[in-house]
Design an enzyme around this catalytic site. Structure first.
Site, PDB file in Angstrom:
ATOM      1  N   THR A 142       2.089  -3.983  -3.558  1.00  0.00           N
ATOM      2  CA  THR A 142       0.666  -3.904  -3.267  1.00  0.00           C
ATOM      3  C   THR A 142      -0.217  -4.651  -4.267  1.00  0.00           C
ATOM      4  O   THR A 142       0.197  -5.005  -5.353  1.00  0.00           O
ATOM      5  CB  THR A 142       0.232  -2.427  -3.147  1.00  0.00           C
ATOM      6  N   GLU A 168       4.493  -4.187   0.876  1.00  0.00           N
ATOM      7  CA  GLU A 168       5.333  -3.083   0.405  1.00  0.00           C
ATOM      8  C   GLU A 168       6.153  -3.496  -0.811  1.00  0.00           C
ATOM      9  O   GLU A 168       5.601  -3.593  -1.869  1.00  0.00           O
ATOM     10  CB  GLU A 168       6.212  -2.507   1.523  1.00  0.00           C
ATOM     11  N   SER A 204       0.797   5.916   4.051  1.00  0.00           N
ATOM     12  CA  SER A 204       0.585   5.055   2.888  1.00  0.00           C
ATOM     13  C   SER A 204       0.052   5.875   1.726  1.00  0.00           C
ATOM     14  O   SER A 204      -0.481   6.972   1.910  1.00  0.00           O
ATOM     15  CB  SER A 204      -0.415   3.953   3.239  1.00  0.00           C
ATOM     16  N   SER A 205       0.203   5.318   0.522  1.00  0.00           N
ATOM     17  CA  SER A 205      -0.426   5.904  -0.664  1.00  0.00           C
ATOM     18  C   SER A 205      -1.620   5.082  -1.141  1.00  0.00           C
ATOM     19  O   SER A 205      -2.234   5.429  -2.154  1.00  0.00           O
ATOM     20  CB  SER A 205       0.600   6.017  -1.799  1.00  0.00           C
ATOM     21  N   GLY A 235       2.808   1.848  -5.295  1.00  0.00           N
ATOM     22  CA  GLY A 235       3.517   2.812  -4.475  1.00  0.00           C
ATOM     23  C   GLY A 235       2.859   4.173  -4.532  1.00  0.00           C
ATOM     24  O   GLY A 235       1.635   4.293  -4.608  1.00  0.00           O
TER      25      GLY A 235
END
Length: 596
Positions: free
Chosen positions: A407, A427, A478-479, A502
């Protein structure tokens, strides 16, 4: 193999000269700084506008767009296109993104998260009843979700952009054609990823004939990406989701040599960006706005912060820039409880019902107060259980822990005060390690995501479904936590921030908010602080940043502590009381803040 600086004759739309795009881009004399390790950043102050991004060339592209009269949305698009080129390991047109946009007090959430192909099945990453090895899933055609970044950016631009769409591609096209110097971080990322060289296109592009990675400072051109971006600039996102570029993407996915995917042209043509209602949460004097599900970011961040507000206040939590063991214990225990809820409840809202029918139930003050009371003097370790925020019988199983990676983050404030917080991803580093050249036959191209591995490999436990299991058309949890902050009373803009990392994005963002609000730190000082993370079991402390006494104290409280490299990539811009915009960039990466 063509040399990296080769130029080939192009036909049709590819011959459109850049001057016809109505914007003059000045190629900056920028050599990206060292991005591996830790390098102090000064913080940057500007009066008019500011752009924070993970690479100096990307930040400068955003600055030039703003200086030419563009707004925050325009700048975000230009930044993302350059990041596709110069930071391909982290994000790009082959991935997805969440964009938060504020115009005055109005906040919108643009969802460009990837979706599962229609042929995806909930057991596609299972073998004989057990999940396959994580990396076997990652480096495969099955890992690729339908990309959403371009369609989302086009939607945001249609709603709020000022400059012509094609103008925003000039910086990336120019750099792709003329070349840019390979940064230390890109070189290191290539060198540490042997799987990248297994892809025929990526291997030929990022390694020499002897299999050695690109050297630091080597001038890299990307003719294939330049050609693809020219098409998209002229024709819009349709040029990516239909036609030759789409056919090439599907071919790369479905012809993977070990685990081919099942994506179709219909999957691409049918992708839709979604505009969602932002989740805005009161937090003492601030109103914190973040992304709703399918992101778990905002809910989990604000659960952690809400529980901490119900804990006894730790005086002077910082000692020489390191949080005290007492504060860290509270933070880690609140994280365990928040992650237990996250793993039970959060998924794509089109497929998963919120507890009690409203995601805000997970942030209700009385619920967080009850959860906070579970924090004791000793760590609960991996025994943290999800709560019951909606007062209903739980019908989902908790998702087992899986790795999350990758990311990049972009924060922008324009001269009118409009603000963007955008977190964008493919990712893992270099995603699925599948490169696509759009059918151009030219060197280079873009990387495809491995976002399908953000779904739970395990679809059910003891007969109960996992909320984040794979389903056709579904968006993986997602985070990513793009965050915009406002003053509770006046409604004035306070800050834009976010990070890669992540699942640890949640910890990085929560701690940064706490440091700016309660500890009196500037944006840059907050980003410099050492990291502490737990996903519900072990505790990871940033290697070499905590004294032995702190580690011993946490161990005595029952935490299973180890040290590791925790490479965040935080960006933050804060509006000071005098109106100045002060930006910070993470010292662990090569990002900067540009502006005027």
């Amino acid at each position: 193999m063509l040399p990296r600086k080769a130029t080939l004759p192009l036909t049709g739309l590819l011959l459109v000269p850049l001057y016809s795009f109505g914007f003059t881009y000045d190629t900056p004399a920028v050599t990206p700084e060292v991005g591996s390790g830790y390098e102090e950043k000064p913080g940057w102050a500007f009066d008019e506008f500011a752009v924070a991004a993970a690479n100096p060339l990307a930040a400068d592209a955003g600055r030039q767009i703003l200086a030419a009269g563009g707004n925050a949305i325009d700048a975000a698009i230009a930044v993302q296109m350059v990041l596709t080129l110069v930071e391909p390991q982290s994000s790009g047109i082959g991935g997805g993104a969440f964009l938060m946009y504020a115009e005055g007090a109005n906040v919108e959430a643009f969802d460009g998260r990837e979706t599962a192909p229609q042929a995806a099945t909930e057991t596609m990453f299972m073998d004989d009843g057990e999940p396959i090895a994580f990396m076997d899933a990652v480096v495969s055609g099955q890992a690729v979700g339908v990309p959403g970044t371009l369609k989302m950016l086009e939607s945001a631009h249609a709603a709020h952009g000022k400059l012509d769409w094609k103008t925003l591609f000039v910086p990336a096209i120019t750099l792709a054609e003329e070349g840019f110097p390979v940064s230390q971080r890109l070189h290191t990322s290539i060198a540490e990823d042997p799987a990248l060289g297994d892809d025929p296109l990526a291997g030929a592009f990022y390694f020499d004939e002897n299999g050695e990675p690109l050297d630091v400072g080597e001038t890299l051109t990307n003719p294939a990406l330049a050609a693809i971006l020219r098409l998209i600039a002229e024709q819009g996102s349709q040029a990516f989701y239909e036609g030759e570029v789409a056919r090439d993407l599907v071919e790369r996915v479905t012809n993977h040599p070990t685990r081919p995917g099942a994506m179709t042209l219909e999957d691409l043509a049918g992708y839709e960006s979604v505009t969602r209602d932002a989740l805005c949460t009161p937090w003492q004097q601030w109103r914190v706005c973040g992304f709703p599900p399918p992101s778990s970011g905002h809910i989990t961040v604000m659960q952690i912060l809400g529980m901490l507000d119900d804990q006894p206040m730790i005086e002077a939590p910082l000692d020489n820039g390191v949080a005290s063991a007492s504060w860290l214990h509270q933070f880690l225990e609140a994280s365990r409880l928040a992650f237990a809820d996250r793993n039970r409840y959060i998924g794509d809202p089109e497929f998963v019902e919120a507890p009690g029918g409203d995601w805000a139930m997970m942030l209700a003050p009385d619920y967080l107060e009850r959860r906070s009371q579970l924090i004791g003097e000793s760590s609960m370790g991996d025994t943290a259980e999800p709560g019951n925020p909606g007062e209903f019988v739980v019908s989902y199983a908790s998702q087992p822990t899986q790795p999350e990676y990758g990311t990049s983050h972009i924060s922008i404030v324009d001269e009118d005060g409009n603000a963007v917080a955008m977190t964008t991803t493919i990712e893992q580093a270099f995603g699925s390690r599948i490169m696509a050249d759009g059918g151009t036959g030219l060197p280079g191209g873009y990387l495809l995501n491995n976002e399908m591995t953000d779904f739970s490999f395990t679809p059910e436990i003891d007969g109960e479904p996992v909320a984040n299991r794979i389903e056709p058309g579904k968006r993986p949890r997602s985070s990513m936590s793009p965050t915009l902050v406002f003053d509770q009373e006046s409604g004035d803009f306070v800050a834009s921030l976010g990070s890669p990392g992540g699942a640890a994005i949640i910890h990085y963002t929560a701690r940064t908010l706490m440091a700016m609000r309660d500890w009196g730190l500037s944006a840059q000082e907050a980003l410099n602080l050492p990291h502490a993370v737990t996903l519900g079991s072990d505790v990871w402390l940033e290697e070499g940043r905590f004294p032995e006494a702190t580690i011993d104290s946490l161990t005595e409280r029952g935490h299973n502590v180890s040290e590791r490299e925790l490479t965040s990539g935080l960006q933050a811009i804060r509006r000071l009381e005098d109106g100045t915009l002060f930006g910070g960039a993470d010292p662990r990466r090569e990002g900067v803040v540009e502006g005027e």
